[in-house]
Write a protein that holds these residues in place. Structure first.
Motif, PDB file in Angstrom:
ATOM      1  N   LEU A 104     -15.788  13.345  45.721  1.00 30.76           N
ATOM      2  CA  LEU A 104     -14.786  14.523  45.309  1.00 30.76           C
ATOM      3  C   LEU A 104     -14.604  14.894  44.132  1.00 30.76           C
ATOM      4  O   LEU A 104     -15.513  14.119  42.972  1.00 30.76           O
ATOM      5  N   ASN A 105     -14.161  16.081  44.333  1.00 25.80           N
ATOM      6  CA  ASN A 105     -13.724  16.926  43.182  1.00 25.80           C
ATOM      7  C   ASN A 105     -12.942  15.862  42.997  1.00 25.80           C
ATOM      8  O   ASN A 105     -11.460  15.079  43.317  1.00 25.80           O
ATOM      9  N   GLY A 106     -11.812  15.956  41.068  1.00 23.85           N
ATOM     10  CA  GLY A 106     -11.047  14.923  40.769  1.00 23.85           C
ATOM     11  C   GLY A 106     -11.338  13.494  40.337  1.00 23.85           C
ATOM     12  O   GLY A 106     -12.377  13.084  40.160  1.00 23.85           O
ATOM     13  N   ILE A 107     -10.514  12.328  40.551  1.00 23.56           N
ATOM     14  CA  ILE A 107     -10.071  11.559  39.134  1.00 23.56           C
ATOM     15  C   ILE A 107      -9.514  10.215  39.943  1.00 23.56           C
ATOM     16  O   ILE A 107      -8.148  10.893  40.452  1.00 23.56           O
ATOM     17  N   GLY A 108     -10.229   9.240  40.224  1.00 19.98           N
ATOM     18  CA  GLY A 108      -9.262   7.977  40.755  1.00 19.98           C
ATOM     19  C   GLY A 108      -9.328   7.474  42.567  1.00 19.98           C
ATOM     20  O   GLY A 108      -8.660   6.693  42.671  1.00 19.98           O
ATOM     21  N   HIS A 109      -9.934   8.124  42.750  1.00 20.83           N
ATOM     22  CA  HIS A 109     -10.550   7.963  43.817  1.00 20.83           C
ATOM     23  C   HIS A 109     -11.202   6.624  44.565  1.00 20.83           C
ATOM     24  O   HIS A 109     -10.749   6.066  45.829  1.00 20.83           O
ATOM     25  N   VAL A 190     -14.584  21.439  34.650  1.00 19.92           N
ATOM     26  CA  VAL A 190     -14.642  22.337  35.165  1.00 19.92           C
ATOM     27  C   VAL A 190     -14.086  22.776  36.087  1.00 19.92           C
ATOM     28  O   VAL A 190     -12.805  23.979  36.161  1.00 19.92           O
ATOM     29  N   ASN A 191     -13.298  21.615  37.508  1.00 18.70           N
ATOM     30  CA  ASN A 191     -12.352  21.851  38.021  1.00 18.70           C
ATOM     31  C   ASN A 191     -10.890  22.275  37.907  1.00 18.70           C
ATOM     32  O   ASN A 191     -10.464  23.532  38.087  1.00 18.70           O
ATOM     33  N   GLY A 192     -10.675  21.938  36.296  1.00 22.25           N
ATOM     34  CA  GLY A 192      -9.498  22.165  36.205  1.00 22.25           C
ATOM     35  C   GLY A 192      -9.177  23.206  35.267  1.00 22.25           C
ATOM     36  O   GLY A 192      -7.970  23.806  34.766  1.00 22.25           O
ATOM     37  N   GLU A 273      -6.160  20.803  46.193  1.00 21.44           N
ATOM     38  CA  GLU A 273      -6.497  19.374  45.415  1.00 21.44           C
ATOM     39  C   GLU A 273      -5.848  19.523  44.055  1.00 21.44           C
ATOM     40  O   GLU A 273      -6.618  18.194  42.902  1.00 21.44           O
ATOM     41  N   ILE A 274      -5.274  20.927  43.890  1.00 19.78           N
ATOM     42  CA  ILE A 274      -4.669  20.399  42.505  1.00 19.78           C
ATOM     43  C   ILE A 274      -4.016  19.685  42.193  1.00 19.78           C
ATOM     44  O   ILE A 274      -3.922  18.721  40.669  1.00 19.78           O
ATOM     45  N   ASP A 275      -3.203  18.166  43.111  1.00 19.68           N
ATOM     46  CA  ASP A 275      -2.470  17.232  42.381  1.00 19.68           C
ATOM     47  C   ASP A 275      -3.594  16.504  41.653  1.00 19.68           C
ATOM     48  O   ASP A 275      -3.339  15.274  40.770  1.00 19.68           O
ATOM     49  N   TYR A 276      -5.033  16.123  42.275  1.00 20.43           N
ATOM     50  CA  TYR A 276      -6.156  15.080  42.218  1.00 20.43           C
ATOM     51  C   TYR A 276      -6.683  16.415  41.229  1.00 20.43           C
ATOM     52  O   TYR A 276      -8.236  15.175  40.996  1.00 20.43           O
ATOM     53  N   ILE A 277      -6.118  16.997  39.985  1.00 25.02           N
ATOM     54  CA  ILE A 277      -7.710  17.546  39.282  1.00 25.02           C
ATOM     55  C   ILE A 277      -5.993  17.484  37.695  1.00 25.02           C
ATOM     56  O   ILE A 277      -6.204  16.642  37.469  1.00 25.02           O
ATOM     57  N   THR A 299      -0.668  23.077  37.904  1.00 25.47           N
ATOM     58  CA  THR A 299      -0.358  22.080  38.756  1.00 25.47           C
ATOM     59  C   THR A 299       1.047  23.543  39.764  1.00 25.47           C
ATOM     60  O   THR A 299       0.220  23.597  41.238  1.00 25.47           O
ATOM     61  N   GLN A 300       2.035  23.503  39.561  1.00 24.71           N
ATOM     62  CA  GLN A 300       3.415  24.303  39.820  1.00 24.71           C
ATOM     63  C   GLN A 300       2.646  25.238  40.057  1.00 24.71           C
ATOM     64  O   GLN A 300       2.541  25.897  40.754  1.00 24.71           O
ATOM     65  N   LEU A 301       2.202  26.407  39.356  1.00 27.15           N
ATOM     66  CA  LEU A 301       1.937  27.554  39.901  1.00 27.15           C
ATOM     67  C   LEU A 301       0.848  27.459  40.969  1.00 27.15           C
ATOM     68  O   LEU A 301       1.076  28.734  41.668  1.00 27.15           O
ATOM     69  N   ILE A 302      -0.675  26.333  41.497  1.00 29.13           N
ATOM     70  CA  ILE A 302      -0.849  26.639  42.503  1.00 29.13           C
ATOM     71  C   ILE A 302      -0.158  26.141  43.057  1.00 29.13           C
ATOM     72  O   ILE A 302      -0.512  26.670  44.612  1.00 29.13           O
TER      73      ILE A 302
END
Length: 312
Positions: A104-109, A190-192, A273-277, A299-302
């Motif tokens: 998955l994309n993101g951090i801490g899964h 890259v995702n961020g 998934e913005i909250d996880y990136i 994050t807020q704009l998304i």
């Protein structure tokens, strides 16, 4: 090998097709009824590097899963916010021998996954393959890519290397990494940048890269990721990471690609998934006392865009 693709969107479909072509017993699992029904009725249709193909792969809704033959490998490609529910639903397919690979994309899964499976059976990684979801049952797959993975459990290096070899036998160019958290943070950069900025600006990666502020924005976001990563024992080479991110701008390679967040939000009005990136970096920044104004704002704009498009 009996493989379950848990989350059969664009990337899950790519891995499912390639592993199926590699001779594995693959089943797709997803929560989107239109997508699942289209694959059941018409097969999984893909434009594979310019060639239109149809692949008949077993598929089921995650709500349809019942106790059956256990999986050798479950590859997680669900969205981050859907991870816990997916793991609950695929639990009947998990045995003591089942390996789970999280891409998955993101951090801490891993914090979520270890609630369902022993640490020695958990493998995490990232992938640089690209894929696009055209519509229910239809994907576009182009270009080349790679996979890096590592074991989380102690003394499981050989198992991780065997898993990488299995993926590579199906053309997925997988390799073992002894520092996967570095690679995950590098990919998260890259995702961020690409995912959220292309979604907000409604452009592909090459179009964003052609703007005058692009470089400064990328540098600032990468520096925020790096400051948080350092507190977690990951020392990012920010110059190299910025160069890696900006390689996405090249229209001759993947620059004309619209990232997965764009496909979810702009094309399909699905939550992101913005909250996880960027959101994860913002939360960790608050925890460590590190300012992350760009990640906070992105994050807020998304989330604003999700509300405007009534994403679900």
């Amino acid at each position: 090998m009996k493989v379950i693709i848990a989350g059969a969107g664009a990337m899950g479909s790519r891995f499912g097709i390639m592993l199926h072509k590699g001779g594995n017993d693959v089943t797709l699992v997803d929560g989107w009824p239109d997508h699942v029904n289209a694959i059941k009725e018409n097969g999984l249709k893909a434009n594979f590097n310019g060639e239109d193909i149809t692949v008949n792969i077993p598929v089921m809704l995650q709500s349809e899963i019942k106790a059956s033959e256990k999986a050798d490998l479950i590859i997680l490609f669900t969205k981050s916010m859907q991870l816990d529910k997916m793991l609950q639903d695929v639990k009947p397919l998990i045995s003591d021998q089942t390996k789970i690979l999280c891409l998955l994309n993101g951090i801490g899964h891993e914090d979520t996954i270890e609630k369902y499976i022993p640490m020695e059976n958990i493998f995490i990684g990232n992938t640089m393959w690209t894929a696009g979801l055209v519509g229910p049952g239809q994907v576009k797959l182009f270009g080349n890519g790679s996979v890096e993975l590592q074991n989380l459990g102690k003394n499981q290096e050989d198992a991780a290397k065997e898993l990488a070899a299995t993926l590579s036998e199906s053309g997925l160019n997988a390799k073992y990494s002894d520092n996967i958290h570095y690679s995950i943070y590098r990919k998260a950069c890259v995702n961020g940048t690409m995912n959220c900025l292309c979604s907000i600006l409604d452009v592909n990666m090459a179009e964003f890269g052609a703007t005058k502020p692009a470089h400064d924005i990328v540098v600032t976001v990468v520096n925020e990721f790096a400051a948080v990563a350092k507190h977690e024992g990951v020392d990012l080479d920010t110059k190299e990471v910025v160069e890696h991110v900006e390689s996405c701008f090249d229209p001759e390679t993947i620059g004309k690609h619209y990232p997965s967040m764009y496909q979810d939000l702009i094309n399909n009005h699905r939550l992101t998934e913005i909250d996880y990136i960027n959101g994860a970096v913002a939360r960790k920044g608050k925890k460590y006392g590190i300012p992350t104004p760009y990640c906070d704002l992105l994050t807020q704009l998304i989330h604003c865009k999700e509300d405007i498009l009534q994403a679900k």
